[in-house]
Design a protein around this motif. Structure first.
Motif, PDB file in Angstrom:
ATOM      1  N   PRO A  37       0.821  -1.149   0.028  1.00 25.46           N
ATOM      2  CA  PRO A  37       0.004  -0.003  -0.049  1.00 25.46           C
ATOM      3  C   PRO A  37       0.684   1.498   0.012  1.00 25.46           C
ATOM      4  O   PRO A  37       1.746   1.335   0.823  1.00 25.46           O
ATOM      5  CB  PRO A  37      -0.761  -0.139   1.205  1.00 25.46           C
ATOM      6  CG  PRO A  37      -0.828  -1.730   1.626  1.00 25.46           C
ATOM      7  CD  PRO A  37       0.507  -2.141   1.032  1.00 25.46           C
ATOM      8  N   TYR A  38       0.433   2.136  -0.870  1.00 30.99           N
ATOM      9  CA  TYR A  38       0.972   3.605  -0.913  1.00 30.99           C
ATOM     10  C   TYR A  38       2.536   3.515  -1.744  1.00 30.99           C
ATOM     11  O   TYR A  38       3.087   4.543  -2.102  1.00 30.99           O
ATOM     12  CB  TYR A  38       1.326   4.215   0.211  1.00 30.99           C
ATOM     13  CG  TYR A  38       0.124   4.535   1.040  1.00 30.99           C
ATOM     14  CD1 TYR A  38      -0.881   5.565   0.734  1.00 30.99           C
ATOM     15  CD2 TYR A  38      -0.484   3.687   1.925  1.00 30.99           C
ATOM     16  CE1 TYR A  38      -2.046   5.810   1.179  1.00 30.99           C
ATOM     17  CE2 TYR A  38      -1.639   4.073   2.848  1.00 30.99           C
ATOM     18  CZ  TYR A  38      -2.447   4.933   2.347  1.00 30.99           C
ATOM     19  OH  TYR A  38      -3.704   5.115   2.966  1.00 30.99           O
ATOM     20  N   PRO A  41       1.849   5.417  -5.533  1.00 34.44           N
ATOM     21  CA  PRO A  41       1.962   6.689  -5.567  1.00 34.44           C
ATOM     22  C   PRO A  41       3.277   7.487  -5.024  1.00 34.44           C
ATOM     23  O   PRO A  41       3.647   8.472  -5.596  1.00 34.44           O
ATOM     24  CB  PRO A  41       0.772   7.101  -4.673  1.00 34.44           C
ATOM     25  CG  PRO A  41       0.331   5.946  -3.831  1.00 34.44           C
ATOM     26  CD  PRO A  41       1.003   4.917  -4.638  1.00 34.44           C
ATOM     27  N   LEU A  42       3.908   6.538  -4.116  1.00 33.37           N
ATOM     28  CA  LEU A  42       5.247   6.999  -3.552  1.00 33.37           C
ATOM     29  C   LEU A  42       6.377   7.027  -4.744  1.00 33.37           C
ATOM     30  O   LEU A  42       7.123   7.966  -4.964  1.00 33.37           O
ATOM     31  CB  LEU A  42       5.615   6.315  -2.345  1.00 33.37           C
ATOM     32  CG  LEU A  42       6.973   6.500  -1.947  1.00 33.37           C
ATOM     33  CD1 LEU A  42       7.090   8.035  -1.362  1.00 33.37           C
ATOM     34  CD2 LEU A  42       7.438   5.621  -0.696  1.00 33.37           C
ATOM     35  N   SER A 143       4.001   1.776   7.392  1.00 32.60           N
ATOM     36  CA  SER A 143       3.123   2.058   6.291  1.00 32.60           C
ATOM     37  C   SER A 143       3.996   3.045   5.579  1.00 32.60           C
ATOM     38  O   SER A 143       4.637   3.781   6.016  1.00 32.60           O
ATOM     39  CB  SER A 143       1.826   2.857   6.748  1.00 32.60           C
ATOM     40  OG  SER A 143       1.405   3.227   5.632  1.00 32.60           O
ATOM     41  N   GLU A 145       2.556   5.253   3.764  1.00 31.97           N
ATOM     42  CA  GLU A 145       1.692   6.656   3.829  1.00 31.97           C
ATOM     43  C   GLU A 145       2.494   7.837   4.295  1.00 31.97           C
ATOM     44  O   GLU A 145       2.433   8.862   3.579  1.00 31.97           O
ATOM     45  CB  GLU A 145       0.331   6.344   4.352  1.00 31.97           C
ATOM     46  CG  GLU A 145      -0.319   7.564   4.431  1.00 31.97           C
ATOM     47  CD  GLU A 145      -1.876   7.251   4.957  1.00 31.97           C
ATOM     48  OE1 GLU A 145      -2.952   8.078   4.616  1.00 31.97           O
ATOM     49  OE2 GLU A 145      -2.025   6.532   5.830  1.00 31.97           O
ATOM     50  N   LEU A 148       5.052   9.066   1.815  1.00 28.25           N
ATOM     51  CA  LEU A 148       4.370   9.865   0.818  1.00 28.25           C
ATOM     52  C   LEU A 148       3.948  11.219   1.180  1.00 28.25           C
ATOM     53  O   LEU A 148       4.311  12.189   0.371  1.00 28.25           O
ATOM     54  CB  LEU A 148       3.232   9.201   0.245  1.00 28.25           C
ATOM     55  CG  LEU A 148       2.336   9.809  -0.897  1.00 28.25           C
ATOM     56  CD1 LEU A 148       3.226  10.169  -2.066  1.00 28.25           C
ATOM     57  CD2 LEU A 148       1.119   8.823  -0.990  1.00 28.25           C
ATOM     58  N   THR A 149       3.481  11.455   2.291  1.00 30.62           N
ATOM     59  CA  THR A 149       2.934  12.525   3.017  1.00 30.62           C
ATOM     60  C   THR A 149       4.319  13.329   3.048  1.00 30.62           C
ATOM     61  O   THR A 149       4.489  14.621   2.768  1.00 30.62           O
ATOM     62  CB  THR A 149       2.451  12.716   4.324  1.00 30.62           C
ATOM     63  OG1 THR A 149       1.127  11.677   4.168  1.00 30.62           O
ATOM     64  CG2 THR A 149       2.067  13.954   4.991  1.00 30.62           C
TER      65      THR A 149
END
Length: 163
Positions: A37-38, A41-42, A143, A145, A148-149
């Motif tokens: 997951p993620y 997009p990363l 994660s 996520e 990515l943030t």
């Protein structure tokens, strides 16, 4: 856990090249192959902001290329699929000091240390987080996520500051 956004933004700032361990950070190699997951997009975000990308893997480069092509990520990595961190750095023309290896195994951590590359661990569950911690990883995320943030935040900050 050590996945504070400020800490991750500090890790991402100044990073010009990111090496991904294949098993874990890009692909959850279990009974069936599912993307982490993620991860997609990363990878796309890092490529969009001009970060050089490579894969470091013990898996066949042809198999990795097929997987990346199937995910629409092949252009993000180009020919930069290697078995060793040093080979990935050389192919990117990258300095270890401005690179980062995102890996999921103690072997990834060892390879990063031997090459002098900062390491960010990815542990998909508490067991894997603990394995990385016991191996000596200082930064481990459960994660991708928050990574990515952090990449997005660093890109926004750089855009505000300008050239």
């Amino acid at each position: 856990m050590d996945h504070d956004l400020t800490d991750l933004t500090d890790v991402i700032d100044g990073t010009r090249h990111v090496l991904f361990g294949f098993d874990g950070p890009l692909l959850r190699a279990e009974a069936t192959a599912w993307p982490t997951p993620y991860a997609d997009p990363l990878v796309r975000t890092l490529a969009a902001v001009g970060t050089g990308l490579a894969v470091v893997t013990g898996t066949s480069p042809a198999a990795v290329s097929r997987y990346l092509a199937g995910r629409g990520l092949a252009d993000c990595f180009g020919p930069h699929i290697h078995g060793r961190v040093e080979d990935a750095l050389a192919s990117l023309g990258a300095s270890p000091a401005v690179s980062l290896l995102i890996g999921a195994t103690p072997a990834d951590l060892t390879a990063a240390r031997q090459a002098g590359v900062p390491f960010l661990g990815y542990g998909r569950d508490e067991h894997h987080v603990e394995l990385l911690r016991r191996a000596g990883a200082r930064r481990v995320v459960p994660s991708l996520e928050p990574v990515l943030t952090a990449v997005r935040a660093a890109a926004q900050r750089a855009a505000r500051l300008g050239p």
